[in-house]
Motif scaffolding. Sequence first.
Motif, PDB file in Angstrom:
ATOM      1  N   PHE A 144     -30.858  36.225 -33.996  1.00  0.00           N
ATOM      2  CA  PHE A 144     -31.506  36.351 -32.715  1.00  0.00           C
ATOM      3  C   PHE A 144     -32.865  36.999 -32.917  1.00  0.00           C
ATOM      4  CE2 PHE A 144     -28.383  36.302 -28.969  1.00  0.00           C
ATOM      5  CZ  PHE A 144     -27.772  35.167 -29.451  1.00  0.00           C
ATOM      6  N   PRO A 145     -33.847  36.550 -32.182  1.00  0.00           N
ATOM      7  CA  PRO A 145     -35.147  37.215 -32.266  1.00  0.00           C
ATOM      8  C   PRO A 145     -35.112  38.549 -31.513  1.00  0.00           C
ATOM      9  CG  PRO A 145     -35.194  35.444 -30.655  1.00  0.00           C
ATOM     10  CD  PRO A 145     -33.843  35.393 -31.317  1.00  0.00           C
ATOM     11  N   GLY A 146     -36.044  39.402 -31.836  1.00  0.00           N
ATOM     12  CA  GLY A 146     -36.130  40.684 -31.145  1.00  0.00           C
ATOM     13  C   GLY A 146     -35.380  41.779 -31.878  1.00  0.00           C
ATOM     14  N   ASP A 147     -35.481  42.978 -31.347  1.00  0.00           N
ATOM     15  CA  ASP A 147     -34.882  44.173 -31.942  1.00  0.00           C
ATOM     16  C   ASP A 147     -33.609  44.511 -31.164  1.00  0.00           C
ATOM     17  OD1 ASP A 147     -34.523  46.476 -33.424  1.00  0.00           O
ATOM     18  OD2 ASP A 147     -35.899  47.662 -32.196  1.00  0.00           O
ATOM     19  N   TRP A 148     -32.455  43.994 -31.611  1.00  0.00           N
ATOM     20  CA  TRP A 148     -31.174  44.139 -30.910  1.00  0.00           C
ATOM     21  C   TRP A 148     -30.410  45.361 -31.401  1.00  0.00           C
ATOM     22  CZ3 TRP A 148     -28.733  40.550 -27.497  1.00  0.00           C
ATOM     23  CH2 TRP A 148     -29.504  39.437 -27.198  1.00  0.00           C
ATOM     24  N   HIS A 149     -29.835  46.126 -30.451  1.00  0.00           N
ATOM     25  CA  HIS A 149     -28.937  47.235 -30.752  1.00  0.00           C
ATOM     26  C   HIS A 149     -27.735  47.093 -29.825  1.00  0.00           C
ATOM     27  CE1 HIS A 149     -31.893  49.364 -33.212  1.00  0.00           C
ATOM     28  NE2 HIS A 149     -32.768  48.808 -32.388  1.00  0.00           N
ATOM     29  N   LEU A 150     -26.532  47.014 -30.396  1.00  0.00           N
ATOM     30  CA  LEU A 150     -25.311  46.785 -29.618  1.00  0.00           C
ATOM     31  C   LEU A 150     -24.371  47.970 -29.714  1.00  0.00           C
ATOM     32  CD1 LEU A 150     -25.094  43.375 -31.189  1.00  0.00           C
ATOM     33  CD2 LEU A 150     -24.906  43.581 -28.716  1.00  0.00           C
ATOM     34  N   ARG A 151     -23.652  48.218 -28.609  1.00  0.00           N
ATOM     35  CA  ARG A 151     -22.611  49.243 -28.590  1.00  0.00           C
ATOM     36  C   ARG A 151     -21.409  48.645 -27.860  1.00  0.00           C
ATOM     37  NH1 ARG A 151     -25.005  53.037 -25.760  1.00  0.00           N
ATOM     38  NH2 ARG A 151     -23.957  52.537 -23.825  1.00  0.00           N
ATOM     39  N   VAL A 152     -20.290  48.549 -28.558  1.00  0.00           N
ATOM     40  CA  VAL A 152     -19.067  48.038 -27.947  1.00  0.00           C
ATOM     41  C   VAL A 152     -18.457  49.153 -27.106  1.00  0.00           C
ATOM     42  CG1 VAL A 152     -16.769  47.091 -28.358  1.00  0.00           C
ATOM     43  CG2 VAL A 152     -18.681  46.423 -29.837  1.00  0.00           C
ATOM     44  N   GLU A 153     -18.339  48.910 -25.814  1.00  0.00           N
ATOM     45  CA  GLU A 153     -17.768  49.888 -24.899  1.00  0.00           C
ATOM     46  C   GLU A 153     -16.246  49.771 -24.834  1.00  0.00           C
ATOM     47  OE1 GLU A 153     -19.429  52.243 -23.465  1.00  0.00           O
ATOM     48  OE2 GLU A 153     -21.471  51.569 -23.810  1.00  0.00           O
ATOM     49  N   ARG A 154     -15.745  48.535 -24.821  1.00  0.00           N
ATOM     50  CA  ARG A 154     -14.292  48.337 -24.711  1.00  0.00           C
ATOM     51  C   ARG A 154     -13.930  46.926 -25.143  1.00  0.00           C
ATOM     52  NH1 ARG A 154     -11.457  49.913 -19.204  1.00  0.00           N
ATOM     53  NH2 ARG A 154     -12.065  51.924 -20.030  1.00  0.00           N
ATOM     54  N   VAL A 155     -12.774  46.803 -25.819  1.00  0.00           N
ATOM     55  CA  VAL A 155     -12.178  45.511 -26.157  1.00  0.00           C
ATOM     56  C   VAL A 155     -10.721  45.577 -25.744  1.00  0.00           C
ATOM     57  CG1 VAL A 155     -11.531  43.921 -28.008  1.00  0.00           C
ATOM     58  CG2 VAL A 155     -13.739  45.095 -28.099  1.00  0.00           C
ATOM     59  N   VAL A 156     -10.275  44.567 -25.006  1.00  0.00           N
ATOM     60  CA  VAL A 156      -8.887  44.469 -24.569  1.00  0.00           C
ATOM     61  C   VAL A 156      -8.377  43.111 -25.032  1.00  0.00           C
ATOM     62  CG1 VAL A 156      -7.322  44.436 -22.598  1.00  0.00           C
ATOM     63  CG2 VAL A 156      -9.335  45.920 -22.562  1.00  0.00           C
ATOM     64  N   ALA A 157      -7.222  43.097 -25.706  1.00  0.00           N
ATOM     65  CA  ALA A 157      -6.679  41.842 -26.226  1.00  0.00           C
ATOM     66  C   ALA A 157      -5.183  41.766 -25.979  1.00  0.00           C
ATOM     67  CB  ALA A 157      -6.953  41.731 -27.719  1.00  0.00           C
ATOM     68  N   GLN A 158      -4.732  40.547 -25.749  1.00  0.00           N
ATOM     69  CA  GLN A 158      -3.301  40.288 -25.598  1.00  0.00           C
ATOM     70  C   GLN A 158      -3.057  38.827 -25.949  1.00  0.00           C
ATOM     71  OE1 GLN A 158      -1.684  41.065 -21.722  1.00  0.00           O
ATOM     72  NE2 GLN A 158       0.391  40.652 -22.366  1.00  0.00           N
ATOM     73  N   ASP A 159      -2.059  38.599 -26.788  1.00  0.00           N
ATOM     74  CA  ASP A 159      -1.700  37.251 -27.215  1.00  0.00           C
ATOM     75  C   ASP A 159      -2.930  36.528 -27.763  1.00  0.00           C
ATOM     76  OD1 ASP A 159       0.966  37.717 -26.439  1.00  0.00           O
ATOM     77  OD2 ASP A 159       0.490  37.155 -24.386  1.00  0.00           O
ATOM     78  N   ARG A 160      -3.346  35.451 -27.119  1.00  0.00           N
ATOM     79  CA  ARG A 160      -4.460  34.640 -27.618  1.00  0.00           C
ATOM     80  C   ARG A 160      -5.725  34.791 -26.784  1.00  0.00           C
ATOM     81  NH1 ARG A 160      -1.589  29.004 -29.449  1.00  0.00           N
ATOM     82  NH2 ARG A 160      -0.114  29.964 -30.884  1.00  0.00           N
ATOM     83  N   GLN A 161      -5.855  35.930 -26.119  1.00  0.00           N
ATOM     84  CA  GLN A 161      -7.044  36.171 -25.309  1.00  0.00           C
ATOM     85  C   GLN A 161      -7.560  37.589 -25.542  1.00  0.00           C
ATOM     86  OE1 GLN A 161      -5.763  35.338 -21.305  1.00  0.00           O
ATOM     87  NE2 GLN A 161      -6.191  33.161 -21.546  1.00  0.00           N
ATOM     88  N   ALA A 162      -8.869  37.744 -25.406  1.00  0.00           N
ATOM     89  CA  ALA A 162      -9.483  39.072 -25.525  1.00  0.00           C
ATOM     90  C   ALA A 162     -10.708  39.122 -24.634  1.00  0.00           C
ATOM     91  CB  ALA A 162      -9.875  39.365 -26.968  1.00  0.00           C
ATOM     92  N   THR A 163     -11.085  40.338 -24.251  1.00  0.00           N
ATOM     93  CA  THR A 163     -12.276  40.572 -23.446  1.00  0.00           C
ATOM     94  C   THR A 163     -13.053  41.722 -24.069  1.00  0.00           C
ATOM     95  OG1 THR A 163     -11.093  39.907 -21.455  1.00  0.00           O
ATOM     96  CG2 THR A 163     -13.115  41.160 -21.138  1.00  0.00           C
ATOM     97  N   SER A 164     -14.364  41.585 -24.107  1.00  0.00           N
ATOM     98  CA  SER A 164     -15.199  42.681 -24.603  1.00  0.00           C
ATOM     99  C   SER A 164     -16.235  43.057 -23.554  1.00  0.00           C
ATOM    100  CB  SER A 164     -15.893  42.301 -25.914  1.00  0.00           C
ATOM    101  OG  SER A 164     -16.866  41.298 -25.696  1.00  0.00           O
ATOM    102  N   TRP A 165     -16.552  44.343 -23.537  1.00  0.00           N
ATOM    103  CA  TRP A 165     -17.629  44.893 -22.704  1.00  0.00           C
ATOM    104  C   TRP A 165     -18.608  45.489 -23.700  1.00  0.00           C
ATOM    105  CZ3 TRP A 165     -16.648  50.024 -19.672  1.00  0.00           C
ATOM    106  CH2 TRP A 165     -17.844  50.510 -19.163  1.00  0.00           C
ATOM    107  N   VAL A 166     -19.814  44.967 -23.735  1.00  0.00           N
ATOM    108  CA  VAL A 166     -20.810  45.376 -24.715  1.00  0.00           C
ATOM    109  C   VAL A 166     -22.076  45.814 -23.993  1.00  0.00           C
ATOM    110  CG1 VAL A 166     -22.214  44.615 -26.667  1.00  0.00           C
ATOM    111  CG2 VAL A 166     -19.880  43.784 -26.435  1.00  0.00           C
ATOM    112  N   ALA A 167     -22.584  46.978 -24.358  1.00  0.00           N
ATOM    113  CA  ALA A 167     -23.884  47.446 -23.887  1.00  0.00           C
ATOM    114  C   ALA A 167     -24.873  47.176 -25.008  1.00  0.00           C
ATOM    115  CB  ALA A 167     -23.834  48.930 -23.565  1.00  0.00           C
TER     116      ALA A 167
END
Length: 68
Positions: free
Chosen positions: A1-24
């Motif tokens: 990706f272009p630009g100066d990226w900084h990521l912080r994972v706030e939360r990951v929730v997973a069950q069976d074959r699905q997951a959700t992430s909240w990323v700042a």
Amino acid sequence: FPGDWHLRVERVVAQDRQATSWVAFRVDGQQQTAITFFTFDAAGLITEIVDFWPEPYDAPPRAGPTLQ
């Protein structure tokens, strides 16, 4: 990706074959939040990704090849 990226994972929730992430993240000084839903196959490989951006965001154009 272009630009100066900084990521912080706030939360990951997973069950069976699905997951959700909240990323700042911050790109070029701009703060954003992303919510992403993942679906996995039986082998654990990602088969679907759906992103939600609570704030309007135009992603910069990508350079080079995309993931296959």
